[in-house]
Every structure is written in structure tokens, then in C-alpha cells.
Design an enzyme around this catalytic site. Structure first.
Site, PDB file in Angstrom:
ATOM      1  N   HIS A 154       7.367   1.810  11.298  1.00 51.64           N
ATOM      2  CA  HIS A 154       7.895   3.112  10.892  1.00 51.64           C
ATOM      3  C   HIS A 154       6.878   4.180  11.303  1.00 51.64           C
ATOM      4  O   HIS A 154       5.669   3.936  11.289  1.00 51.64           O
ATOM      5  CB  HIS A 154       8.092   3.121   9.380  1.00 51.64           C
ATOM      6  CG  HIS A 154       8.847   4.292   8.858  1.00 51.64           C
ATOM      7  ND1 HIS A 154       8.242   5.504   8.607  1.00 51.64           N
ATOM      8  CD2 HIS A 154      10.149   4.444   8.528  1.00 51.64           C
ATOM      9  CE1 HIS A 154       9.143   6.353   8.147  1.00 51.64           C
ATOM     10  NE2 HIS A 154      10.312   5.735   8.082  1.00 51.64           N
ATOM     11  N   LEU A 198       0.843  -1.200   0.000  1.00 52.28           N
ATOM     12  CA  LEU A 198       0.000   0.000   0.000  1.00 52.28           C
ATOM     13  C   LEU A 198       0.876   1.246   0.000  1.00 52.28           C
ATOM     14  O   LEU A 198       1.685   1.448   0.893  1.00 52.28           O
ATOM     15  CB  LEU A 198      -0.940   0.000   1.202  1.00 52.28           C
ATOM     16  CG  LEU A 198      -2.073   1.047   1.193  1.00 52.28           C
ATOM     17  CD1 LEU A 198      -3.227   0.563   2.065  1.00 52.28           C
ATOM     18  CD2 LEU A 198      -1.611   2.410   1.690  1.00 52.28           C
TER      19      LEU A 198
END
Length: 337
Positions: free
Chosen positions: A231, A127
């Protein structure tokens, strides 16, 4: 401005390549390499062309298109059965408890085990949303369109589904986890290993990765502190996955230590809540905001719209009907936004 999720096409290559250059590394499913991306498009085209409702190793690549300009502004992928072409490796974080009677002391040691436990699962991944479009819920549309696609093609997907989140990457594009673990054995930087994996697959991991457990306490602080952390740009994605019923069960990526989220496919909220309904009206002027989808395989389309459900019938707004290219009597799937 209107956006639609649709199957990828061969002419999407340059759009995907330009987006791949913006990922910043650690994004194996979208490498900045035209040949690799073209290979993904070819594999996706083959999957969409296959009309057999059976679970095999396939990849479906979807894109987010601006319907006014035709520009591709995002992408996502569905892998139906991982670990078939080559092993699907993960680290599993476990705890070993030991007790010394002489010292009257209990010691608990966390260890990373190299495993292929997740082989055979389906995967949602790849994505990426163009930085200029990160508003208006388009990331959510990309993410959840995959679950509608699964619901609409359920026989093509496994009983469990996973999602890998990118781990911590430093300002230099390196990975503290890679530097502290695998990088010690490979003589490659994280960027080199990540790129090689994206282009050539991960057989080199099987060839060179040590098979013995890694004691977390023996890693340096930088590596130890990022295990299982997404992240910063992936925190919202992790929350979305949790809202869909995915959970972190101790599996982390062997490259950057990012978390792998797992769920039973039929328990994913947007899969469980999606049902086929007959379009009774395409002139709705007010109602509940929802994700709307229609079509089979190459005809799949998904967008935001307004809906009103009455039994087995659904009414949607004109803009949604136009984007989906549907009329009264057609089948529409939907889930609440």
C-alpha cells in the site's frame, strides 16, 4: 514531548479501539472490534507473564505512550511462532518455464501457489501510528523497538522472522487482488473477508480456497498489477524492513496480495547490533542519537535518547534515563538511530 514504548495493559483497550477505527481496512492485526482487541490484550498479558525462555505460540503487544499525557498513540506486535493455532497461508509466486521444440518457443508462466511454507516463523506486525503523530521518527521507534525486544528475549523467537505489508486497497476499501482471485470463490467482499479473518481466524481459507495453482496471466489487469506491491502508506515501512535486512522472496498475502518480507532473525540489523551495556552515567549532555531499551518482559521500555559507549559501559542523557527509569549500574540495550 517524550514518548516511550511499553508493554500493553488492559486499560489500553479504548485507545487501541480508537486507533483501529483509523486504519482504513486491510489491517488484520488491529481490528476495530473491542472483543477481538480485548482478546489480543489478554493473550499479550499471558505472554508477558510467562517467564519460561522457550519458543511457543505467543503474541506480545507493545504501545507507544506519550509520557506527558499518558495517551497511547501507536502500537506494534510480535508473534513468536505463526501457524500453530491454524495454518499460516501465503501465496508463493513461482515461474514455470516450458519449451516447444516444434514451435521453437519458450513460454514462462507465473503462478501463485497456496502454501504454508512460513509456518513456525516469528512475525513482526500490527504496527500503527496515529495520523497526528507521523513525524519525528516515531514510526521508526515503533518498528525498531520490536527488534530490541527480540534481542533482549531471543530464546522466545524463531530462527526466521517475517513481516506482512498491507497490499493495494482502492478508494472504496476494496482489494483488486481479492476481487480477482479469492473473492471469486468466497462470495464475500474484501472488507467482509478481512474482518472475518481478524475476528475468527483463517480456517475458512482452508475450507474454501482452491488448492490448485493460479496462473497470473489469467487474472484481470487490476489484480495482476498489484501482486507483491505494498500500500502507498507502507512504502516507507518496506524500505525500513529492507534496511534491517528483510527481503521479498515471492510470498504474498492471500487477501490483498501485499508482499511478505523475510529475514533470518539473527541477521536483522537491530537484533545483531543490540548488546547489553552497564549504565555508567545518566548525565550525558551530547552524543550519538540512539534507541535505548531496558527491562525484562513487563518491565520493558524503549525510547529515543543520546548515548556514548565505552567498552561495556554506556552513558545516556538525563531525559532518556528518566523515560527508561534507569540509574547507574542498570543494564541498557541500544542501537544507533
Amino acid at each position: 514531548m517524550s514518548f516511550v514504548i511499553r508493554p500493553s495493559r488492559e486499560d489500553d483497550l479504548e485507545h487501541l479501539y480508537e486507533m483501529a477505527k483509523l486504519t482504513g481496512g486491510g489491517f488484520t492485526n488491529l481490528p476495530a472490534d473491542r472483543d477481538a482487541l480485548n482478546g489480543k490484550l489478554e493473550k499479550s498479558a499471558k505472554a508477558f507473564a510467562n517467564t519460561e525462555d522457550a519458543l511457543t505460540d505467543e503474541t506480545f503487544l507493545l504501545v507507544l505512550e506519550n509520557t506527558e499525557t499518558g495517551a497511547v498513540r501507536g502500537t506494534c506486535q510480535l508473534m513468536t511462532q505463526v501457524g500453530q493455532q491454524w495454518p499460516f497461508y501465503s501465496y508463493r509466486l513461482n515461474t514455470l518455464t516450458q519449451y516447444s521444440q516444434e514451435l521453437d518457443r519458450t513460454v514462462r508462466a507465473e503462478m501463485l501457489h497456496l502454501v504454508t511454507d512460513l509456518e513456525g516463523c516469528s512475525e513482526v506486525g500490527g504496527l500503527f501510528l496515529h495520523p497526528n503523530e507521523r513525524a519525528g521518527g516515531l514510526g521508526l521507534l515503533l518498528a525498531r523497538s520490536r527488534y530490541l525486544f527480540i534481542a533482549m528475549h531471543r530464546a522466545r523467537f524463531a530462527e526466521r522472522v517475517l513481516a506482512e505489508l498491507r497490499g493495494i486497497i482502492d478508494d472504496r476499501g476494496g482489494s483488486p487482488f481479492w476481487d480477482g482471485v479469492a473473492g471469486r470463490f468466497f462470495g464475500m467482499t474484501f472488507q467482509e473477508a478481512d474482518y472475518f479473518n481478524a475476528i475468527n481466524g483463517n480456517q475458512f481459507i482452508a475450507d474454501l480456497m482452491p488448492k490448485h495453482p493460479v496462473y497470473v496471466a489469467m487474472l484481470d489487469d487490476d489484480a495482476r498489477e498489484v501482486i507483491g506491491l505494498p500500500h502507498p502508506t507502507g512504502r516507507a515501512a518496506m524500505k525500513m524492513l529492507e534496511n534491517e535486512g528483510f527481503r521479498f522472496e515471492g510470498y504474498v498475502d492471500i487477501f490483498d496480495g501485499g508482499p511478505t518480507m523475510l529475514a533470518r532473525t539473527d541477521d536483522v540489523v537491530s537484533v545483531a547490533d543490540a548488546n547489553p551495556l552497564t549504565l555508567g552515567s545518566a548525565a550525558l549532555d551530547s552524543g550519538e542519537r540512539a534507541l535505548l531499551a531496558t527491562g525484562h518482559l513487563t518491565d520493558f521500555r524503549c525510547c529515543y535518547g543520546t548515548r556514548s559507549v565505552d567498552g561495556d559501559s554506556i552513558a545516556i542523557d538525563p531525559a532518556g534515563a528518566e523515560t527508561l527509569r534507569v540509574g547507574e549500574g542498570d543494564t541498557v540495550w541500544s542501537v544507533a538511530k
